[in-house]
Design an enzyme around this catalytic site. Sequence first.
Site, PDB file in Angstrom:
ATOM      1  N   LYS A 127       3.741  11.451   6.724  1.00 27.11           N
ATOM      2  CA  LYS A 127       2.953  11.336   7.945  1.00 27.11           C
ATOM      3  C   LYS A 127       3.573  12.059   9.138  1.00 27.11           C
ATOM      4  O   LYS A 127       3.349  13.235   9.325  1.00 27.11           O
ATOM      5  CB  LYS A 127       2.654   9.872   8.242  1.00 27.11           C
ATOM      6  CG  LYS A 127       1.789   9.213   7.158  1.00 27.11           C
ATOM      7  CD  LYS A 127       1.202   7.911   7.598  1.00 27.11           C
ATOM      8  CE  LYS A 127       0.415   7.232   6.471  1.00 27.11           C
ATOM      9  NZ  LYS A 127      -0.741   7.976   5.991  1.00 27.11           N
ATOM     10  N   PHE A 179       0.861  -1.181   0.000  1.00 26.21           N
ATOM     11  CA  PHE A 179       0.000   0.000   0.000  1.00 26.21           C
ATOM     12  C   PHE A 179       0.892   1.223   0.000  1.00 26.21           C
ATOM     13  O   PHE A 179       1.673   1.435   0.916  1.00 26.21           O
ATOM     14  CB  PHE A 179      -0.929   0.049   1.217  1.00 26.21           C
ATOM     15  CG  PHE A 179      -1.853   1.236   1.173  1.00 26.21           C
ATOM     16  CD1 PHE A 179      -3.042   1.174   0.469  1.00 26.21           C
ATOM     17  CD2 PHE A 179      -1.518   2.416   1.806  1.00 26.21           C
ATOM     18  CE1 PHE A 179      -3.890   2.271   0.399  1.00 26.21           C
ATOM     19  CE2 PHE A 179      -2.353   3.524   1.747  1.00 26.21           C
ATOM     20  CZ  PHE A 179      -3.541   3.452   1.038  1.00 26.21           C
ATOM     21  N   ASP A 209       9.779   2.489   1.234  1.00 20.74           N
ATOM     22  CA  ASP A 209       8.629   3.325   1.563  1.00 20.74           C
ATOM     23  C   ASP A 209       8.436   3.276   3.071  1.00 20.74           C
ATOM     24  O   ASP A 209       7.895   2.311   3.619  1.00 20.74           O
ATOM     25  CB  ASP A 209       7.392   2.796   0.827  1.00 20.74           C
ATOM     26  CG  ASP A 209       6.126   3.567   1.178  1.00 20.74           C
ATOM     27  OD1 ASP A 209       6.168   4.447   2.065  1.00 20.74           O
ATOM     28  OD2 ASP A 209       5.077   3.285   0.561  1.00 20.74           O
TER      29      ASP A 209
END
Length: 420
Positions: A260, A146, A231
């Site tokens: 984030k 994801f 990632d």
Amino acid sequence: MSTHIKPTQNPTIALENRYCAHNYEPLPVVLSSGKGVWLTDQYGKHYIDMMSAYSAVSFGHSNPVLVHALTHQAEKLAIVSRAFYSDQLAPFLRLLCEMTGMPKALPMNSGAEAVETALKAARKWGHKVKGIPDNTAEIITCIGNFAGRTTTIVGFSTEAQYKDGFGPFAPGFVSVPFGDAAALEAAITPRTAAFLVEPIQGEGGIIVPPDGYLAACREICTRHNVLLICDEVQTGLGRTGKLLACDHENIKPDGLILGKALGGGLLPVSAFLATEEVMGVFTPGDHGSTFGGNPLSAAVGLAALTLLRHDHLADAAERMGQRLQAGLRAINHPAIRVVRGKGLLIGMDLDPAVISAREFCEMLLELGLLSKDTHDTVVRFAPPLTISASEIDTALDIIHQAFNRLTTTTETTTAERSYA
């Protein structure tokens, strides 16, 4: 007003459902304020946050240091675009590069934007540096990945819903099983430019690969002249008990994606970091963002990194994560299939024959703990890195209560069926 109003009776939820696209299915609570690891709903009920906005709120809600950095900079200068220099971006990127050991950074906003930046860099490096024929470069990704919601990214997702109706998709992506280094090597061809991997699959269910996996991937990529791009939008910046999750195996990627937590839980900040050779493929006009690297984001990002280092939050995540995992593993209940994770990124996999993860999260909500399910069976526990030992114990008490309630409900249901 009652704190147990049904979603259909809550005017705020009804209003959002009336005007907002139905692209989320939130738990039925309307939050209005937060401080540290605690959130408060519109009726004054308090909840311990074991979600931290998918790691975006790693420093806790309304962290005073970060709020000060935000408001102080907002009063001076917020947005000018990258058409001009600002006095905030360079110090931010210098600290970011120094802490991660990566020589160059390209600032963006969302994690998905940073992933798209990495994809562009990998392809251009493959064509201009490695010598892959134009428009034929391939990037290897993992099953269960994801990385965001853009059309390019969902195109290489292996989750059917993420792709349904959104094609056609960009070619040039190959999927291999996560955690299988041999499968990676078997998939490499002369057209392979990069391998994009999450050190731990977050949305995929907090899937932790076998020990040595990343180190093996690093060796394979080096030997085949393939970029290793990690990632770490969810796993980076202390979340797993190290500054970066790839630090657990002491490997250095060619490209690193952060987001984030980089925005301190106050605004979206992301970055793609890479080697000089990889970042050197970009020339003015190749790539950009109106908001990426703006003074406001840079000031908050700098404050967040400084706080992360000064307060030793990666070490705190390691200690508190051990405490939380030990507490979860000590729960003896047939609904629990496995507890897995690193640091304060933990997944509890439940048996759907007993209860769905969504239902369990709703039980936790009623008892004063906020979390969210993923892939139907996994409950995530990823609180702010600032959580204390006593707050960990409070969360564990609530989780115990939920399982006790589940046991009582199951026994009652069984008894009723036997009587019938």
